[in-house]
Scaffold this motif. Structure first.
Motif, PDB file in Angstrom:
ATOM      1  N   PRO A 133     -46.613   2.724 -15.575  1.00  0.00           N
ATOM      2  CA  PRO A 133     -45.175   2.626 -15.826  1.00  0.00           C
ATOM      3  C   PRO A 133     -44.682   1.202 -15.608  1.00  0.00           C
ATOM      4  CG  PRO A 133     -45.572   3.684 -13.729  1.00  0.00           C
ATOM      5  CD  PRO A 133     -46.907   3.491 -14.379  1.00  0.00           C
ATOM      6  N   GLY A 134     -43.728   0.805 -16.425  1.00  0.00           N
ATOM      7  CA  GLY A 134     -43.159  -0.531 -16.296  1.00  0.00           C
ATOM      8  C   GLY A 134     -42.140  -0.589 -15.169  1.00  0.00           C
ATOM      9  N   PRO A 135     -41.744  -1.801 -14.803  1.00  0.00           N
ATOM     10  CA  PRO A 135     -40.797  -1.971 -13.695  1.00  0.00           C
ATOM     11  C   PRO A 135     -39.449  -1.289 -13.947  1.00  0.00           C
ATOM     12  CG  PRO A 135     -41.472  -4.111 -14.611  1.00  0.00           C
ATOM     13  CD  PRO A 135     -42.215  -3.063 -15.347  1.00  0.00           C
ATOM     14  N   GLU A 136     -39.022  -1.234 -15.210  1.00  0.00           N
ATOM     15  CA  GLU A 136     -37.738  -0.591 -15.506  1.00  0.00           C
ATOM     16  C   GLU A 136     -37.801   0.903 -15.213  1.00  0.00           C
ATOM     17  OE1 GLU A 136     -39.504  -2.136 -18.085  1.00  0.00           O
ATOM     18  OE2 GLU A 136     -38.611  -4.116 -17.821  1.00  0.00           O
ATOM     19  N   ASN A 137     -38.899   1.532 -15.624  1.00  0.00           N
ATOM     20  CA  ASN A 137     -39.054   2.969 -15.371  1.00  0.00           C
ATOM     21  C   ASN A 137     -39.145   3.263 -13.885  1.00  0.00           C
ATOM     22  OD1 ASN A 137     -39.011   3.527 -18.092  1.00  0.00           O
ATOM     23  ND2 ASN A 137     -41.219   3.603 -18.294  1.00  0.00           N
ATOM     24  N   LEU A 138     -39.886   2.434 -13.165  1.00  0.00           N
ATOM     25  CA  LEU A 138     -40.000   2.635 -11.721  1.00  0.00           C
ATOM     26  C   LEU A 138     -38.656   2.448 -11.032  1.00  0.00           C
ATOM     27  CD1 LEU A 138     -43.438   0.949 -10.981  1.00  0.00           C
ATOM     28  CD2 LEU A 138     -42.899   3.393 -11.002  1.00  0.00           C
ATOM     29  N   ALA A 139     -37.867   1.482 -11.498  1.00  0.00           N
ATOM     30  CA  ALA A 139     -36.543   1.261 -10.915  1.00  0.00           C
ATOM     31  C   ALA A 139     -35.645   2.475 -11.163  1.00  0.00           C
ATOM     32  CB  ALA A 139     -35.917  -0.009 -11.490  1.00  0.00           C
ATOM     33  N   THR A 140     -35.738   3.043 -12.367  1.00  0.00           N
ATOM     34  CA  THR A 140     -34.946   4.239 -12.680  1.00  0.00           C
ATOM     35  C   THR A 140     -35.358   5.402 -11.787  1.00  0.00           C
ATOM     36  OG1 THR A 140     -34.652   3.538 -14.972  1.00  0.00           O
ATOM     37  CG2 THR A 140     -34.324   5.883 -14.499  1.00  0.00           C
ATOM     38  N   LEU A 141     -36.665   5.609 -11.623  1.00  0.00           N
ATOM     39  CA  LEU A 141     -37.141   6.687 -10.762  1.00  0.00           C
ATOM     40  C   LEU A 141     -36.687   6.478  -9.320  1.00  0.00           C
ATOM     41  CD1 LEU A 141     -40.743   7.242 -12.151  1.00  0.00           C
ATOM     42  CD2 LEU A 141     -38.736   8.700 -12.487  1.00  0.00           C
ATOM     43  N   ARG A 142     -36.709   5.236  -8.850  1.00  0.00           N
ATOM     44  CA  ARG A 142     -36.240   4.946  -7.488  1.00  0.00           C
ATOM     45  C   ARG A 142     -34.763   5.296  -7.350  1.00  0.00           C
ATOM     46  NH1 ARG A 142     -35.753  -0.421  -7.253  1.00  0.00           N
ATOM     47  NH2 ARG A 142     -33.528  -0.179  -7.367  1.00  0.00           N
ATOM     48  N   GLU A 143     -33.962   4.906  -8.336  1.00  0.00           N
ATOM     49  CA  GLU A 143     -32.528   5.212  -8.302  1.00  0.00           C
ATOM     50  C   GLU A 143     -32.282   6.717  -8.298  1.00  0.00           C
ATOM     51  OE1 GLU A 143     -30.857   3.112 -11.627  1.00  0.00           O
ATOM     52  OE2 GLU A 143     -31.445   1.153 -10.813  1.00  0.00           O
ATOM     53  N   LEU A 144     -33.044   7.452  -9.108  1.00  0.00           N
ATOM     54  CA  LEU A 144     -32.900   8.912  -9.145  1.00  0.00           C
ATOM     55  C   LEU A 144     -33.278   9.532  -7.805  1.00  0.00           C
ATOM     56  CD1 LEU A 144     -34.354   9.721 -12.687  1.00  0.00           C
ATOM     57  CD2 LEU A 144     -31.947   9.774 -11.982  1.00  0.00           C
ATOM     58  N   ALA A 145     -34.336   9.019  -7.191  1.00  0.00           N
ATOM     59  CA  ALA A 145     -34.758   9.531  -5.885  1.00  0.00           C
ATOM     60  C   ALA A 145     -33.711   9.209  -4.824  1.00  0.00           C
ATOM     61  CB  ALA A 145     -36.119   8.958  -5.502  1.00  0.00           C
TER      62      ALA A 145
END
Length: 183
Positions: A133-145
C-alpha cells in the motif's frame, strides 16, 4: 468503489475481511459478507448489510450480482467468481486462503490465473491485490482507525512460545478476524 455499489466479500470474518467490511461501509457500499453461521453477528456488527452462510448457500450459484467480488478465500474458480458479477463488475483476488484443486502452488494458483486471464476478459475486470500500500492509503487507514471507523477485531492472543498453537488455530479452527502473538 463508489457509494451505492454492491460488494461481496468472500471471507468477511477473517483477518482482512473484517477490515474490508468496515472499509466497504465507509466507502458507501452495500456490503454482502460471506462467512459461516457462527460469524454472522460479528460481520453484521461491522456493518454488513447482508450475510451469506457459505455452509448453506453458494454465492456463485445464487441470483445475486455484485459490482465487486472481493475474494479472500480462494475456494472458487475465476469462472464461478465472475458468475456473481454484474456486467462491467470487478473480481478482486487476494492471495491466500485455500487451494482450489490441490495444485502444487496452492492458493496462489488463483491469483496467478487471474493475472494471466485478466487481459483476455472483456466483460469484467479481474484484479489482484497489491500487497504494497502507498503512503496515501496508509494515512487514510490511520485516520479511519483514529476516528474509530476502522476497528481491529482480535479473536485470540498467544504468547510467542505458543506460535505453533496459534498457527494450528488459524488453519484448523477458521479464526475470526486477527490472531495476535504477544512478544
Amino acid at each position: 468503489m463508489r457509494p451505492g455499489q454492491q460488494i461481496l466479500i468472500n471471507g468477511a470474518s477473517g483477518g482482512v475481511g473484517t477490515f474490508a467490511v468496515q472499509v466497504g461501509k465507509w466507502l458507501g457500499a452495500e456490503v454482502t459478507a460471506v462467512c459461516r453461521a457462527r460469524n454472522v453477528e460479528l460481520v453484521t456488527s461491522l456493518g454488513a448489510d447482508h450475510v451469506i452462510d457459505y455452509t448453506r448457500d453458494d454465492f456463485t450459484r445464487d441470483a445475486g450480482r455484485y459490482d465487486v467480488v472481493f475474494d479472500l478465500v480462494g475456494n472458487h474458480s475465476l469462472t464461478r467468481l465472475r458468475r456473481a458479477l454484474k456486467p462491467g463488475g470487478t473480481v478482486l483476488i487476494s492471495g491466500g486462503g485455500v487451494s482450489t484443486g490441490g495444485s502444487l502452488i496452492g492458493p496462489m494458483g488463483l491469483a496467478i490465473r487471474a493475472m494471466l486471464v485478466a487481459p483476455l476478459v472483456r466483460r469484467h475486470r479481474i484484479l489482484t491485490v497489491d500487497a504494497r500500500p502507498g503512503p496515501e492509503n496508509l494515512a487514510t487507514l490511520r485516520e479511519l482507525a483514529e476516528a474509530g471507523t476502522l476497528v481491529p477485531i482480535i479473536d485470540r492472543t498467544y504468547e510467542l512460545g505458543e506460535v505453533p498453537d496459534a498457527i494450528r488455530y488459524v488453519e484448523d479452527e477458521h479464526a475470526r478476524a486477527k490472531v495476535v502473538i504477544v512478544v
